[in-house]
Design an enzyme around this catalytic site. Structure first.
Site, PDB file in Angstrom:
ATOM      1  N   PRO A  24       0.856  -1.190   0.000  1.00  0.00           N
ATOM      2  CA  PRO A  24       0.000   0.000   0.000  1.00  0.00           C
ATOM      3  C   PRO A  24       0.888   1.234   0.000  1.00  0.00           C
ATOM      4  O   PRO A  24       1.811   1.328   0.807  1.00  0.00           O
ATOM      5  CB  PRO A  24      -0.756  -0.113   1.330  1.00  0.00           C
ATOM      6  CG  PRO A  24       0.134  -0.909   2.230  1.00  0.00           C
ATOM      7  CD  PRO A  24       0.924  -1.834   1.338  1.00  0.00           C
ATOM      8  N   MET A  25       0.618   2.157  -0.921  1.00  0.00           N
ATOM      9  CA  MET A  25       1.414   3.396  -0.927  1.00  0.00           C
ATOM     10  C   MET A  25       0.493   4.586  -1.170  1.00  0.00           C
ATOM     11  O   MET A  25      -0.155   4.690  -2.223  1.00  0.00           O
ATOM     12  CB  MET A  25       2.513   3.329  -1.990  1.00  0.00           C
ATOM     13  CG  MET A  25       3.652   2.399  -1.597  1.00  0.00           C
ATOM     14  SD  MET A  25       5.039   2.443  -2.739  1.00  0.00           S
ATOM     15  CE  MET A  25       4.411   1.478  -4.092  1.00  0.00           C
ATOM     16  N   ALA A  26       0.446   5.464  -0.171  1.00  0.00           N
ATOM     17  CA  ALA A  26      -0.374   6.663  -0.274  1.00  0.00           C
ATOM     18  C   ALA A  26       0.096   7.497  -1.460  1.00  0.00           C
ATOM     19  O   ALA A  26       1.289   7.692  -1.665  1.00  0.00           O
ATOM     20  CB  ALA A  26      -0.266   7.474   1.021  1.00  0.00           C
ATOM     21  N   CYS A 108       2.077   4.094   9.886  1.00  0.00           N
ATOM     22  CA  CYS A 108       2.296   5.398   9.268  1.00  0.00           C
ATOM     23  C   CYS A 108       3.095   6.303  10.190  1.00  0.00           C
ATOM     24  O   CYS A 108       2.688   6.570  11.332  1.00  0.00           O
ATOM     25  CB  CYS A 108       0.969   6.060   8.924  1.00  0.00           C
ATOM     26  SG  CYS A 108       1.234   7.656   8.131  1.00  0.00           S
ATOM     27  N   LYS A 147      -0.632  -4.017   9.439  1.00  0.00           N
ATOM     28  CA  LYS A 147       0.698  -3.686   8.934  1.00  0.00           C
ATOM     29  C   LYS A 147       1.385  -2.774   9.946  1.00  0.00           C
ATOM     30  O   LYS A 147       0.824  -1.751  10.351  1.00  0.00           O
ATOM     31  CB  LYS A 147       0.600  -3.016   7.567  1.00  0.00           C
ATOM     32  CG  LYS A 147       1.956  -2.721   6.943  1.00  0.00           C
ATOM     33  CD  LYS A 147       1.796  -2.490   5.445  1.00  0.00           C
ATOM     34  CE  LYS A 147       3.107  -2.142   4.782  1.00  0.00           C
ATOM     35  NZ  LYS A 147       3.548  -0.769   5.026  1.00  0.00           N
ATOM     36  N   ARG A 233       8.441   0.496  -3.257  1.00  0.00           N
ATOM     37  CA  ARG A 233       9.098   1.471  -4.123  1.00  0.00           C
ATOM     38  C   ARG A 233       9.676   0.872  -5.401  1.00  0.00           C
ATOM     39  O   ARG A 233       9.676   1.522  -6.444  1.00  0.00           O
ATOM     40  CB  ARG A 233      10.178   2.209  -3.323  1.00  0.00           C
ATOM     41  CG  ARG A 233       9.571   3.149  -2.278  1.00  0.00           C
ATOM     42  CD  ARG A 233      10.589   3.608  -1.274  1.00  0.00           C
ATOM     43  NE  ARG A 233      11.085   2.478  -0.483  1.00  0.00           N
ATOM     44  CZ  ARG A 233      12.107   2.539   0.352  1.00  0.00           C
ATOM     45  NH1 ARG A 233      12.752   3.672   0.505  1.00  0.00           N
ATOM     46  NH2 ARG A 233      12.471   1.471   1.040  1.00  0.00           N
TER      47      ARG A 233
HETATM   48  C1  LIG Z   1       5.059   6.842  -1.173  1.00  0.00           C
HETATM   49  C2  LIG Z   1       4.801   5.825  -0.132  1.00  0.00           C
HETATM   50  C3  LIG Z   1       3.556   5.730   0.446  1.00  0.00           C
HETATM   51  C4  LIG Z   1       3.284   4.762   1.421  1.00  0.00           C
HETATM   52  N1  LIG Z   1       2.017   4.670   1.927  1.00  0.00           N
HETATM   53  C5  LIG Z   1       1.710   3.642   2.765  1.00  0.00           C
HETATM   54  C6  LIG Z   1       0.372   3.442   3.221  1.00  0.00           C
HETATM   55  O1  LIG Z   1      -0.566   4.147   2.843  1.00  0.00           O
HETATM   56  N2  LIG Z   1       0.155   2.431   4.114  1.00  0.00           N
HETATM   57  C7  LIG Z   1       1.168   1.603   4.544  1.00  0.00           C
HETATM   58  O2  LIG Z   1       0.918   0.703   5.336  1.00  0.00           O
HETATM   59  N3  LIG Z   1       2.425   1.766   4.102  1.00  0.00           N
HETATM   60  C8  LIG Z   1       2.718   2.753   3.217  1.00  0.00           C
HETATM   61  N4  LIG Z   1       4.003   2.879   2.748  1.00  0.00           N
HETATM   62  C9  LIG Z   1       5.034   1.916   3.167  1.00  0.00           C
HETATM   63  C10 LIG Z   1       5.137   0.766   2.179  1.00  0.00           C
HETATM   64  O3  LIG Z   1       3.937   0.013   2.143  1.00  0.00           O
HETATM   65  C11 LIG Z   1       6.322  -0.179   2.501  1.00  0.00           C
HETATM   66  O4  LIG Z   1       6.105  -0.786   3.753  1.00  0.00           O
HETATM   67  C12 LIG Z   1       7.650   0.567   2.538  1.00  0.00           C
HETATM   68  O5  LIG Z   1       7.771   1.435   1.431  1.00  0.00           O
HETATM   69  C13 LIG Z   1       8.847  -0.402   2.522  1.00  0.00           C
HETATM   70  O6  LIG Z   1       8.828  -1.205   1.389  1.00  0.00           O
HETATM   71  P1  LIG Z   1       9.737  -0.916   0.063  1.00  0.00           P
HETATM   72  O7  LIG Z   1      11.166  -0.868   0.503  1.00  0.00           O
HETATM   73  O8  LIG Z   1       9.415  -2.100  -0.833  1.00  0.00           O
HETATM   74  O9  LIG Z   1       9.276   0.379  -0.518  1.00  0.00           O
HETATM   75  C14 LIG Z   1       4.297   3.866   1.817  1.00  0.00           C
HETATM   76  C15 LIG Z   1       5.561   3.976   1.244  1.00  0.00           C
HETATM   77  C16 LIG Z   1       5.824   4.926   0.276  1.00  0.00           C
HETATM   78  C17 LIG Z   1       7.195   4.992  -0.336  1.00  0.00           C
END
Ligand SMILES: Cc1cc2nc3c(=O)[nH]c(=O)nc-3n(C[C@H](O)[C@H](O)[C@H](O)COP(=O)(O)O)c2cc1C
Length: 354
Positions: A24-26, A108, A147, A233
């Protein structure tokens, strides 16, 4: 032992057919992103975090997050908040909208959320965190997942104390992003904590953080015992990373025609979802994500960002990769048809929800 990334696992009665979950990514995880993730091998996709207060107030923009297409499923919708009753009500709305899972955000790190007592704050307020999960699990029939980050402060191990209690309260699966809230996205995810969490609970654990390649995914699955990895990402403007992770598809960059075709498809779907005006702003960051990584010269992105309309952006993209129109036609013909074309004025929410 190597885990077969194309093998099924279950969160209660929900079958997930690959070991890869799209994070999930906002401000990123729109429907177009999730549907693309499914096409490229994610077994489960997740909405960005949705405010339970926004749902409670019937905020039209927030309700827009509950739009779910059949080809996204299985899909988790993530909610955040700190009031058990309001979270329970939000969870019911999520279930009614057709989500397969309700995910609760305890990760968050953004002030706007933590100062309300939600997100990562709940990692250090175990009693309330458990109340929230119990209320949500009581309210819906679909499985409830959580999460988390590791804790608030650097070095915190709060997730290890909290995780088993959340399971007792009704969580059917836990995702751990083992960075502290303070770290935001700096440093590295410490997946030794993921391994510890796996040993403490008898529900599936999903490992999130720094999964960027098949080798990394295999190593994390093998060393932690997690049921799946989550990719965030690395998938931004780069669905090919998902295919590489799941199938071990030959690495290397996709041809330019394919990159442009996927970007244009993404643009068109996003316009249907957000409307042209919102989509124009929303899409700008995606140009860099798709066209970077050495795929196109740097000034090209700058040029696109300055164009007035999305039609102009499309035309410029096709001019740069003439074969893309044909690839796009094939992609569009392969998509499930009959999607509704309702435009929702979705919000572009705060950055960095977990
Ligand atoms: C732009 C952005 C927005 C994110 N929004 C959320 C979110 O809405 N809810 C959530 O649980 N995690 C959110 N995350 C965290 C990611 O879900 C993930 O746990 C974190 O980026 C680490 O994983 P990665 O190294 O594969 O990016 C967000 C991360 C990024 C970069």
């Amino acid at each position: 032992m190597q885990v077969d990334l194309r093998s099924s696992w279950w969160i209660r009665n929900v079958e997930i057919t690959t070991r890869l979950v799209l994070a999930p990514m906002a401000g990123v995880s729109v429907q177009a992103f999730r549907r693309q993730g499914r096409r490229y091998g994610a077994g489960l996709v997740c909405s960005e975090m949705v405010s339970c207060a926004g749902l409670q107030h019937g905020n039209e923009k927030t309700l827009g997050y509950l739009r779910i297409a059949p080809d996204e499923r299985p899909l988790a919708v993530q909610i955040f908040g700190s009031e058990p009753g309001v979270m329970a009500e939000a969870a019911r709305m999520v279930e009614d909208a057709g989500a397969d899972l309700v995910d609760v955000n305890f990760g968050c790190p953004v002030k706007k959320v933590t100062k309300t007592g939600a997100g990562a704050t709940l990692l250090e307020d175990p009693a309330r965190a458990c109340e929230v999960v119990a209320a949500v699990a009581e309210a819906v029939d679909v499985p409830v997942t959580v999460k988390m980050r590791r804790g608030i402060e650097n070095g915190s191990r709060a997730c290890l104390e909290l995780g088993p209690r959340l399971v007792e309260s009704g969580a059917a699966s836990l995702t751990l992003h083992p960075r502290s809230a303070r770290q935001m996205y700096t440093g590295q995810a410490d997946h030794s904590l993921t391994a510890e969490l796996v040993s403490l609970v008898d529900v599936p654990v999903i490992a999130s953080g720094d999964v960027t390649s098949r080798a990394r995914a295999q190593a994390i699955l093998a060393t932690t015992g997690a049921s799946a990895v989550m990719v965030g990402r690395a998938a931004q403007g780069n669905p090919w990373a998902l295919r590489e992770i799941v199938d071990g598809a030959a690495g290397g960059e996709p041809p330019r025609e394919e990159v442009v075709a996927e970007l244009v498809l993404f643009m068109r779907e996003t316009v249907r979802e957000l409307g042209e005006r919102r989509a124009s702003g929303f899409l700008k960051k995606f140009y860099g994500w798709y066209l970077g990584r050495g795929r196109f010269p740097r000034p090209f992105k700058q040029e696109l960002v300055q164009l007035e309309t999305l039609d102009e952006v499309e035309a410029r993209l096709f001019a740069a990769a003439p074969g893309a129109a044909e690839v796009l036609e094939r992609l569009e013909s392969e998509l499930p048809s009959g999607e509704d074309d309702v435009v929702l004025d979705l919000p572009i929410s705060i950055y960095g929800g977990g």
